[in-house]
Design an enzyme around this catalytic site. Structure first.
Site, PDB file in Angstrom:
ATOM      1  N   SER A  29       0.829  -1.208   0.000  1.00 34.90           N
ATOM      2  CA  SER A  29       0.000   0.000   0.000  1.00 34.90           C
ATOM      3  C   SER A  29       0.870   1.267   0.000  1.00 34.90           C
ATOM      4  O   SER A  29       1.752   1.406  -0.837  1.00 34.90           O
ATOM      5  CB  SER A  29      -0.941  -0.054   1.209  1.00 34.90           C
ATOM      6  OG  SER A  29      -1.979   0.873   1.094  1.00 34.90           O
TER       7      SER A  29
ATOM      8  N   ASP B 244      -8.304  -5.964  -5.464  1.00 40.39           N
ATOM      9  CA  ASP B 244      -8.064  -4.700  -4.771  1.00 40.39           C
ATOM     10  C   ASP B 244      -8.742  -3.559  -5.511  1.00 40.39           C
ATOM     11  O   ASP B 244      -8.755  -3.521  -6.746  1.00 40.39           O
ATOM     12  CB  ASP B 244      -6.556  -4.433  -4.684  1.00 40.39           C
ATOM     13  CG  ASP B 244      -6.206  -3.290  -3.739  1.00 40.39           C
ATOM     14  OD1 ASP B 244      -7.110  -2.827  -3.007  1.00 40.39           O
ATOM     15  OD2 ASP B 244      -5.038  -2.879  -3.723  1.00 40.39           O
TER      16      ASP B 244
ATOM     17  N   HIS C 257      -6.296  -6.420  -1.374  1.00 39.62           N
ATOM     18  CA  HIS C 257      -5.205  -5.510  -1.045  1.00 39.62           C
ATOM     19  C   HIS C 257      -4.078  -6.222  -0.293  1.00 39.62           C
ATOM     20  O   HIS C 257      -2.919  -5.863  -0.427  1.00 39.62           O
ATOM     21  CB  HIS C 257      -5.769  -4.364  -0.195  1.00 39.62           C
ATOM     22  CG  HIS C 257      -4.856  -3.206  -0.016  1.00 39.62           C
ATOM     23  ND1 HIS C 257      -4.422  -2.420  -1.061  1.00 39.62           N
ATOM     24  CD2 HIS C 257      -4.302  -2.669   1.105  1.00 39.62           C
ATOM     25  CE1 HIS C 257      -3.646  -1.448  -0.595  1.00 39.62           C
ATOM     26  NE2 HIS C 257      -3.550  -1.588   0.711  1.00 39.62           N
TER      27      HIS C 257
END
Length: 456
Positions: free
Chosen positions: A164, A372, A432
């Site tokens: 991320s 994601d 994610h």
């Protein structure tokens, strides 16, 4: 477990205010399998690290055993907590052995960065970093303290893995570390950088959200049009250098999408977010994002810790084991400061840094979870297309190779394309948090990236 270095017990007596008198402290287990400590990266700014030596280490002179540095997102997410106990470390949130820990392929170094994240802390709130570059400078200082005086560590190539927002930290750290290596200030072999669902180009991601959700029947045509209007506004604000305003507009866009998709989960578009903490007040958004990490991960069978269990674990049994955490320091106690301080840098792209690393010959790997949304594969492909790297055209024209898990060749787990020092992994069935959703293929990917010798 007992601590090898008796002097560390004194740290508990010295307390919070005197800790800045030490530039670095280290502790660990008797067998040397774990080490941890603080490095004072700047006066009164203390960064916590935790190194695990792999029991699967293979002594092969032709292929040195790698070290994997894990950088969490947020900004303000704790790698020592989230990445370690909820994703890739040797133990899960219930302190049970993780079968597919990444320790099978490398030694693992977790760092709570930037300072004020996790067990890291600052003695003055003004010392919290405001930019990715400042965070990279602190991390480079930490690497100097850990590697420069340790020949054993210097023999192992370091791979910077991230998730991320950690992707932005990873590329800025790699640029900073490479500069220090070239100047002879850092004794380190930089093996490469791996960007897991990395927030490298916010503009490309926000433009992907509307069209992706519309194709998935999650939003309608009217919502798509409004979503694209938000994205255009963000694009304009970024062009003008109005980065804080762009962050504010991003928050409004996220809220708009949540409200008009019946709370789609930004970490996995097949799921509902329910009472998603991300919708909470602007001031608490940073901590809410971290709560969302643990809330999402707690639904996975590989990471059973809940968002209530993890803080209790970190401030209880883990803090007791580590011994050197000052009494006044609570895990993620200062993490709100980090997200707020970095508001002005949050939306800045880091594509140029990726180009710089590629031009320098550094191995760069991008891996993305198919499901994601916030750092969508569609957005990642868009920013890769913007690279100025001279091998890009050849890379984009190459055929992708399918990925499987172990000996099972009946189920496709992903695809990979690589050319020279750039690789891209498409991980199917993952959101994610790729290591959590697809632990088997993720572990095999790590082995390929790091070139880890096989073990029995």
């Amino acid at each position: 477990m007992e601590i090898k270095h008796a002097f560390l017990y004194l740290s508990l007596l010295l307390g919070f205010s005197l800790l800045h008198g030490y530039s670095a402290y280290a502790a660990g287990t008797h067998d040397g399998s774990e080490q941890w400590g603080y490095v004072e990266v700047r006066p009164k700014a203390h960064m916590f690290w935790w190194l695990y030596r792999s029991p699967h280490r293979v002594r092969d002179p032709s292929t040195p055993w790698p070290i994997l540095l894990w950088l969490q997102g947020g900004p303000g997410g704790s790698g020592v907590g989230f990445g370690n106990f909820l994703e890739i470390g040797p133990l899960d949130g219930n302190l049970k052995p993780r079968k597919l820990t990444w320790l099978r392929k490398a030694d693992l170094l977790f760092v709570d960065s930037p300072v004020a994240t996790g067990f890291s802390f600052v003695e003055d709130k003004s010392l919290v970093v405001k930019t990715d570059e400042e965070a990279a400078t602190d991390l480079t200082t930490l690497l100097k303290k850990l590697f420069n005086g340790n020949e054993k560590l210097q023999k192992s190539p370091l791979y910077i893995f991230s998730e991320s927002y950690g992707g932005k930290f990873a590329v800025t750290l790699a640029v900073s570390a490479l500069k220090a290596i070239e100047a002879g200030e850092l004794k380190l072999q930089l093996g490469g950088v791996a960007l897991g669902d990395g927030w490298i180009s916010p503009e490309d991601f926000v433009f992907s959200w509307g069209s992706l959700l519309k194709d998935l029947s999650r939003i309608d045509r009217k919502t798509l049009k409004s979503s694209n209007s938000f994205a255009l506004k963000i694009q304009q604000q970024l062009a003008e250098g109005s980065y804080k305003n762009a962050t504010s507009t991003l928050n409004h866009l996220q809220d708009f999408i949540l409200n008009n998709s019946n709370n789609v989960d930004f970490y996995n578009f097949l799921l509902d977010a329910g009472n998603d903490p991300v919708v909470g007040g602007r001031g608490s958004r940073g901590i809410a994002l971290m709560e969302k990490y643990t809330g999402y991960l707690s639904t996975k069978k590989h990471s059973p810790a809940s968002q209530r269990v993890l803080p209790s674990l970190m401030n209880g049994r883990i803090k007791k084991k580590l011994k050197i955490i000052p009494k006044k320091v609570k895990w993620v106690g200062q993490s709100r400061l980090v997200f707020r301080a970095m508001t002005g840098d949050y939306m800045k792209p880091r594509i140029k840094e990726v180009d710089h690393l590629l031009a320098k010959g550094i191995n760069v790997t991008i891996y993305n979870g198919q499901l994601d949304l916030i750092c969508s594969t569609k957005g990642a492909e868009a920013w890769v297309d913007k690279l100025k790297w001279d091998g890009l055209r050849k890379f984009l024209n190459l055929k992708r190779n399918p990925l499987y898990c172990g000996r099972d060749k009946t189920t496709t787990k992903g695809f990979v394309r690589s050319y020279r020092n750039l690789a891209f992994y498409w991980i199917l069935g993952a959101g994610h948090f790729v290591p959590v959703d697809q632990p088997c293929v993720s572990l095999e990917m790590v082995g390929t990236i790091t070139g880890s010798p096989s073990h029995s």
